[in-house]
Design a protein around this motif. Sequence first.
Motif, mmCIF file in Angstrom:
data_model
loop_
_atom_site.group_PDB
_atom_site.id
_atom_site.type_symbol
_atom_site.label_atom_id
_atom_site.label_comp_id
_atom_site.label_asym_id
_atom_site.label_seq_id
_atom_site.Cartn_x
_atom_site.Cartn_y
_atom_site.Cartn_z
ATOM 1 N N LYS A 544 46.533 109.900 -10.762
ATOM 2 C CA LYS A 544 46.531 111.395 -10.989
ATOM 3 C C LYS A 544 47.621 112.212 -10.813
ATOM 4 C CE LYS A 544 42.203 111.170 -11.786
ATOM 5 N NZ LYS A 544 41.608 111.004 -13.215
ATOM 6 N N MET A 545 48.997 111.532 -11.206
ATOM 7 C CA MET A 545 49.999 112.129 -11.147
ATOM 8 C C MET A 545 50.388 113.201 -12.309
ATOM 9 S SD MET A 545 53.907 110.078 -11.888
ATOM 10 C CE MET A 545 53.884 109.110 -10.486
ATOM 11 N N PRO A 546 50.780 114.256 -11.768
ATOM 12 C CA PRO A 546 50.943 115.399 -12.811
ATOM 13 C C PRO A 546 52.044 114.896 -13.906
ATOM 14 C CG PRO A 546 51.529 116.471 -10.544
ATOM 15 C CD PRO A 546 51.154 114.839 -10.419
ATOM 16 N N ALA A 547 51.669 115.548 -15.150
ATOM 17 C CA ALA A 547 52.159 115.030 -16.284
ATOM 18 C C ALA A 547 53.687 115.368 -16.330
ATOM 19 C CB ALA A 547 51.659 115.904 -17.581
ATOM 20 N N PRO A 548 54.144 116.400 -15.875
ATOM 21 C CA PRO A 548 55.632 116.717 -15.938
ATOM 22 C C PRO A 548 56.455 115.636 -14.897
ATOM 23 C CG PRO A 548 54.508 118.743 -15.378
ATOM 24 C CD PRO A 548 53.476 117.713 -15.350
ATOM 25 N N ALA A 549 55.612 115.050 -13.785
ATOM 26 C CA ALA A 549 56.459 114.102 -13.049
ATOM 27 C C ALA A 549 56.341 112.891 -13.579
ATOM 28 C CB ALA A 549 55.740 114.159 -11.785
ATOM 29 N N ALA A 550 55.343 112.449 -14.473
ATOM 30 C CA ALA A 550 55.312 111.129 -15.068
ATOM 31 C C ALA A 550 56.477 111.176 -16.243
ATOM 32 C CB ALA A 550 53.864 111.147 -15.790
ATOM 33 N N VAL A 551 56.641 112.316 -16.818
ATOM 34 C CA VAL A 551 57.441 112.252 -18.038
ATOM 35 C C VAL A 551 58.938 112.045 -17.298
ATOM 36 C CG1 VAL A 551 58.775 113.820 -19.849
ATOM 37 C CG2 VAL A 551 56.209 113.930 -19.638
ATOM 38 N N VAL A 552 59.181 112.950 -16.353
ATOM 39 C CA VAL A 552 60.606 112.651 -15.644
ATOM 40 C C VAL A 552 60.855 111.184 -15.157
ATOM 41 C CG1 VAL A 552 61.999 113.425 -13.966
ATOM 42 C CG2 VAL A 552 60.537 115.096 -15.139
ATOM 43 N N GLY A 553 59.610 110.511 -14.673
ATOM 44 C CA GLY A 553 59.689 109.380 -14.337
ATOM 45 C C GLY A 553 59.948 108.343 -15.365
ATOM 46 N N GLY A 554 59.274 108.584 -16.476
ATOM 47 C CA GLY A 554 59.575 107.903 -17.621
ATOM 48 C C GLY A 554 60.960 107.738 -18.095
ATOM 49 N N GLY A 555 61.400 108.958 -18.069
ATOM 50 C CA GLY A 555 63.093 109.302 -18.471
ATOM 51 C C GLY A 555 63.874 108.410 -17.611
ATOM 52 N N PHE A 556 63.553 108.453 -16.138
ATOM 53 C CA PHE A 556 64.349 107.483 -15.049
ATOM 54 C C PHE A 556 64.323 106.136 -15.484
ATOM 55 C CE2 PHE A 556 64.336 105.237 -11.106
ATOM 56 C CZ PHE A 556 65.521 105.442 -10.682
ATOM 57 N N LEU A 557 63.014 105.764 -15.697
ATOM 58 C CA LEU A 557 62.808 104.152 -16.100
ATOM 59 C C LEU A 557 63.678 103.824 -17.497
ATOM 60 C CD1 LEU A 557 59.083 103.714 -15.312
ATOM 61 C CD2 LEU A 557 61.048 102.807 -14.024
ATOM 62 N N GLY A 558 63.672 104.721 -18.370
ATOM 63 C CA GLY A 558 64.280 104.563 -19.735
ATOM 64 C C GLY A 558 66.050 104.163 -19.152
ATOM 65 N N LEU A 559 66.568 104.874 -18.118
ATOM 66 C CA LEU A 559 67.735 104.632 -17.950
ATOM 67 C C LEU A 559 68.075 103.322 -17.116
ATOM 68 C CD1 LEU A 559 68.772 108.318 -16.224
ATOM 69 C CD2 LEU A 559 69.253 107.140 -18.613
ATOM 70 N N VAL A 560 66.877 102.996 -16.338
ATOM 71 C CA VAL A 560 66.816 101.863 -15.557
ATOM 72 C C VAL A 560 67.128 100.379 -16.894
ATOM 73 C CG1 VAL A 560 65.451 100.115 -14.366
ATOM 74 C CG2 VAL A 560 65.752 102.412 -13.628
ATOM 75 N N GLY A 561 65.964 100.927 -18.032
ATOM 76 C CA GLY A 561 66.086 99.855 -19.222
ATOM 77 C C GLY A 561 67.401 100.021 -19.536
ATOM 78 N N TYR A 562 68.197 100.819 -19.818
ATOM 79 C CA TYR A 562 69.537 100.678 -20.110
ATOM 80 C C TYR A 562 70.406 99.999 -19.418
ATOM 81 C CZ TYR A 562 74.352 102.700 -20.586
ATOM 82 O OH TYR A 562 75.601 102.616 -21.065
ATOM 83 N N TRP A 563 70.182 100.248 -18.125
ATOM 84 C CA TRP A 563 71.257 99.253 -17.132
ATOM 85 C C TRP A 563 70.924 97.926 -17.240
ATOM 86 C CZ3 TRP A 563 70.080 96.373 -12.779
ATOM 87 C CH2 TRP A 563 71.136 96.115 -11.926
ATOM 88 N N LEU A 564 69.601 97.530 -17.443
ATOM 89 C CA LEU A 564 69.035 96.107 -17.257
ATOM 90 C C LEU A 564 69.562 95.584 -18.680
ATOM 91 C CD1 LEU A 564 65.457 96.382 -16.137
ATOM 92 C CD2 LEU A 564 67.288 95.502 -14.849
ATOM 93 N N LYS A 565 69.598 96.150 -19.887
ATOM 94 C CA LYS A 565 70.090 95.627 -20.927
ATOM 95 C C LYS A 565 71.605 95.167 -21.114
ATOM 96 C CE LYS A 565 69.582 96.469 -25.993
ATOM 97 N NZ LYS A 565 69.502 97.179 -27.134
ATOM 98 N N ILE A 566 72.203 96.327 -20.300
ATOM 99 C CA ILE A 566 73.588 95.961 -20.229
ATOM 100 C C ILE A 566 73.946 94.596 -19.273
ATOM 101 C CG2 ILE A 566 75.992 96.720 -18.943
ATOM 102 C CD1 ILE A 566 75.023 99.577 -19.910
ATOM 103 N N LYS A 567 73.230 94.586 -18.276
ATOM 104 C CA LYS A 567 73.207 93.347 -17.597
ATOM 105 C C LYS A 567 72.509 91.907 -18.191
ATOM 106 C CE LYS A 567 74.999 95.581 -13.998
ATOM 107 N NZ LYS A 567 76.730 95.518 -13.683
ATOM 108 N N TRP A 568 72.096 92.062 -19.466
ATOM 109 C CA TRP A 568 71.633 90.979 -19.945
ATOM 110 C C TRP A 568 70.196 90.641 -19.510
ATOM 111 C CZ3 TRP A 568 74.148 90.656 -24.624
ATOM 112 C CH2 TRP A 568 75.182 90.959 -24.787
ATOM 113 N N ILE A 569 69.529 91.266 -18.875
ATOM 114 C CA ILE A 569 68.002 91.085 -18.561
ATOM 115 C C ILE A 569 67.237 91.106 -19.368
ATOM 116 C CG2 ILE A 569 66.519 91.288 -16.637
ATOM 117 C CD1 ILE A 569 68.667 91.844 -14.971
ATOM 118 N N LEU A 570 67.284 92.202 -20.263
ATOM 119 C CA LEU A 570 66.393 92.423 -21.328
ATOM 120 C C LEU A 570 66.768 92.054 -22.630
ATOM 121 C CD1 LEU A 570 64.892 95.964 -20.509
ATOM 122 C CD2 LEU A 570 63.778 93.614 -20.112
#
Length: 570
Positions: A544-570
């Motif tokens: 039951k996380m509020p939708a705005p918080a979930a969207v912001v969290g998704g953007g943050f995880l997208g930045l994490v994915g960008y960092w992981l890709k740079i590190k050749w993990i993804l």
Amino acid sequence: MFPPNQPFGQPLQQQMYPPVNQYPGMGAQPFGLPGQPLGQQYGYGQPAQQQFPTQTPAVDQQAHNEKSNGAAPAQNGAHDGAQNGAQNATQNGTAEDNLRSVEPAKVGEVPVEVSPPKEFAVVGFAEIFKEFVVLGWTAFGGPAAHIALFRKVFIDKLNWFSDSLFMEIFALGQCLPGPTSTQVSFAIGVVKKGIPGGLLSGMLFQYPGLVVMSAIGFGAQKADWDKDILKGFGSGLAAVGVALVAGAAYALSKKTCPDLLTGFLNLLAAVVAYLYSTAWIFPVLIVFGGLCTYARDVYEKRPVKAADGNEGIESLGVNKVVGGFLLFVWLAVLVVVIVLRQETDYHGSNKALHWFEAFYRTGSIIFGGGQVVLPLIIEEVVQYQEQCTPVDGGGQRCIQVPDYEFYPLGFDDSRTESWMTETQFFTGLAISQAMPGPLFNLSAYLGALIASKAGWNAITGVVCCWVGLFGPGILVIYGALPFWGSFRQWPLYRRALPGMNAAAVGLVVAAVFSLYDKARSTSPFPDWAVAIGILGFVAVEVFKMPAPAAVVGGGFLGLVGYWLKIKWIL
């Protein structure tokens, strides 16, 4: 269920209630329009009193006995009243049983279930303003959440009208072209305070998202979305945005599919709409769904649940003549703009016409809510071409890719016909779901962005796209309400409603998978984007996380994915 000592040959009202003239002091018109019995207002042939006595027999007999005893001691009056009440309870059932035991009566040849009357709150413009000025800034979560919030506020808390009436308004919005939650917001004001009430409630619900999304769209044009870090952020936002659409589809499906037939219609509509995403298929599926439940009910001789006589309806807005004119205007504008666009090229001052036509046409053919419109909108703002590559063993594998990927200069190439990039669209989709108000406010973001990229004033794009997408639905709901006031009593309509609703929600289910395909294919890390979507869905639906918080969290995880890709993990 039938009272004991009463022959089945008598009309139901005579079995349960004595004639009206036996009740001392009962007025001829307990409710309804002056000089017109309520039953005749809503299509029944009986006076309102015969349908819904304002008091139960036991209570009325007691009052009559006490009055006729006159100067008798109060104890004797109470004793006599109690005895008479007990006798009536024995013959006719208790007062509570009388209200519950209304079995299917007959209107013509159609069995109809009716309900007792209820009093509802008196609503003025001040009350409408007070509630909707708050809802405009706090109604997060998309159309399904808006409908649930409306029901909680206006039915459970404020008692503005009956729950059955609210569900009918919701069903009407589902079956008409346009954004469902927006149409419901206008209809709530209309049924309480007419045309101005509807304008007040509707615009208060729309304007916060309109203002915010317009500003974001103007700023999005200045962002460099080709940078990997912004692609990662946008991919995370898009993944959660699609997850929120999935949550809405799930919630609506549970609500509108209570049995096997409606569940099957939901599934069938979803599969067909996904395979054949053409404009004409949407209304065909909805009509087919309605015909199926109508045929089922007729074959099984199921009773039709009649609309209640007193449900809190104070107005239907315009009369049928004006309503018909509004529907004519909607169709006339649609025909004119389609013809004009076909006769003009996308150059110079014609660009505004093309923007308006694309969104007005889309708003005129969309049934079932905001999520359904998304696949059609992206097809309007992003142009695709087929790209084929050879595969092992011979043959080719062909996919649809945006046209700007074919040219060296990308989106800035003069040969590109797309109005924006896929990344920009999905970023706007995610942000719009984090904003309060209707999902259709995405059109304000798209209009500001399209106009800015074309070198036009952003406000021009907002007006063309926002008015174009919202305009048809608003014209249609105002034009349809006076006719709905009559045909809502028709057995054909009431039996078709469940099937039409189930099919309309099936279109939302199809939109989930269509958007998933596009969001995954445009992500720089497709598998991680799917994982973000799963996390977003669980966070909102389970925790039951509020939708705005979930969207912001998704953007943050997208930045994490960008960092992981740079590190050749993804």
